[in-house]
Design a protein around this motif. Sequence first.
Motif, mmCIF file in Angstrom:
data_model
loop_
_atom_site.group_PDB
_atom_site.id
_atom_site.type_symbol
_atom_site.label_atom_id
_atom_site.label_comp_id
_atom_site.label_asym_id
_atom_site.label_seq_id
_atom_site.Cartn_x
_atom_site.Cartn_y
_atom_site.Cartn_z
ATOM 1 N N ARG A 27 14.013 59.348 39.854
ATOM 2 C CA ARG A 27 12.600 59.494 39.574
ATOM 3 C C ARG A 27 11.551 58.630 40.633
ATOM 4 O O ARG A 27 10.422 59.032 40.961
ATOM 5 C CB ARG A 27 12.188 58.717 38.132
ATOM 6 C CG ARG A 27 13.083 59.700 37.226
ATOM 7 C CD ARG A 27 12.475 59.161 35.594
ATOM 8 N NE ARG A 27 12.812 57.745 35.286
ATOM 9 C CZ ARG A 27 13.997 57.331 34.703
ATOM 10 N NH1 ARG A 27 14.758 58.405 34.540
ATOM 11 N NH2 ARG A 27 14.422 56.065 34.726
ATOM 12 N N GLU A 28 12.103 57.600 40.979
ATOM 13 C CA GLU A 28 11.220 56.950 42.140
ATOM 14 C C GLU A 28 11.136 57.593 43.575
ATOM 15 O O GLU A 28 10.166 57.857 43.936
ATOM 16 C CB GLU A 28 12.075 55.587 42.549
ATOM 17 C CG GLU A 28 11.562 54.676 43.541
ATOM 18 C CD GLU A 28 12.252 53.517 43.999
ATOM 19 O OE1 GLU A 28 12.059 53.064 45.025
ATOM 20 O OE2 GLU A 28 13.231 53.276 43.306
ATOM 21 N N GLY A 31 8.543 60.446 43.026
ATOM 22 C CA GLY A 31 7.134 60.164 42.981
ATOM 23 C C GLY A 31 6.335 61.091 42.048
ATOM 24 O O GLY A 31 6.621 61.176 40.972
ATOM 25 N N ASN A 32 5.126 61.581 42.642
ATOM 26 C CA ASN A 32 4.099 62.342 41.759
ATOM 27 C C ASN A 32 4.738 63.972 41.678
ATOM 28 O O ASN A 32 3.830 64.695 41.139
ATOM 29 C CB ASN A 32 2.983 62.252 42.172
ATOM 30 C CG ASN A 32 2.435 60.771 42.137
ATOM 31 O OD1 ASN A 32 2.868 60.033 41.041
ATOM 32 N ND2 ASN A 32 1.676 60.248 43.013
ATOM 33 N N SER A 33 5.963 64.317 42.156
ATOM 34 C CA SER A 33 6.237 65.579 42.060
ATOM 35 C C SER A 33 6.671 66.169 40.593
ATOM 36 O O SER A 33 6.965 65.222 39.958
ATOM 37 C CB SER A 33 7.745 65.826 43.018
ATOM 38 O OG SER A 33 7.305 65.657 44.354
ATOM 39 N N THR A 34 6.163 67.332 40.514
ATOM 40 C CA THR A 34 6.395 67.834 39.092
ATOM 41 C C THR A 34 7.606 68.486 39.002
ATOM 42 O O THR A 34 8.199 68.523 39.978
ATOM 43 C CB THR A 34 5.334 69.039 38.710
ATOM 44 O OG1 THR A 34 5.517 69.886 39.616
ATOM 45 C CG2 THR A 34 3.968 68.679 39.103
ATOM 46 N N GLU A 37 7.967 71.507 40.840
ATOM 47 C CA GLU A 37 8.144 71.247 42.228
ATOM 48 C C GLU A 37 9.506 71.025 42.785
ATOM 49 O O GLU A 37 10.225 71.540 43.780
ATOM 50 C CB GLU A 37 7.165 70.158 42.999
ATOM 51 C CG GLU A 37 5.651 70.873 42.831
ATOM 52 C CD GLU A 37 4.634 69.512 43.000
ATOM 53 O OE1 GLU A 37 3.515 69.759 43.464
ATOM 54 O OE2 GLU A 37 4.831 68.279 42.781
ATOM 55 N N ARG A 50 13.861 68.191 34.285
ATOM 56 C CA ARG A 50 13.496 67.300 33.141
ATOM 57 C C ARG A 50 14.688 66.541 32.395
ATOM 58 O O ARG A 50 14.401 65.475 32.227
ATOM 59 C CB ARG A 50 12.820 68.370 32.273
ATOM 60 C CG ARG A 50 12.037 67.355 30.994
ATOM 61 C CD ARG A 50 11.326 68.092 29.633
ATOM 62 N NE ARG A 50 12.610 68.576 29.025
ATOM 63 C CZ ARG A 50 13.345 67.884 28.347
ATOM 64 N NH1 ARG A 50 13.319 66.534 28.074
ATOM 65 N NH2 ARG A 50 14.296 68.314 27.374
ATOM 66 N N SER A 70 14.516 66.475 49.763
ATOM 67 C CA SER A 70 13.642 65.294 49.713
ATOM 68 C C SER A 70 13.357 64.764 51.299
ATOM 69 O O SER A 70 12.521 64.395 51.873
ATOM 70 C CB SER A 70 13.948 64.139 49.050
ATOM 71 O OG SER A 70 13.851 64.516 47.654
#
Length: 75
Positions: A27-28, A31-34, A37, A50, A70
């Motif tokens: 999760r870290e 970042g802000n990736s959905t 994405e 999810r 990543s």
Amino acid sequence: MASTPLPGSGSRDTSGRWHAALRARLREAAGNSTFQEIARRTGAHPETVRRYLGRGIPSAEFVAAFAERSEEHTS
């Protein structure tokens, strides 16, 4: 961040803590990736992403694809 022993390393209840630490690190790194994405980059279904980032146990294939994509994404 404190080191979390690997599952099977002799410590009690390390598997649950290890998986929780892995999910937190994913999760870290996300970042802000959905979820969409991350799914697109890893080849996983968004619902699977999810679950993996929530309470599931990520597969080795997912973790490898996540790390590889990543790295490409940040380079």
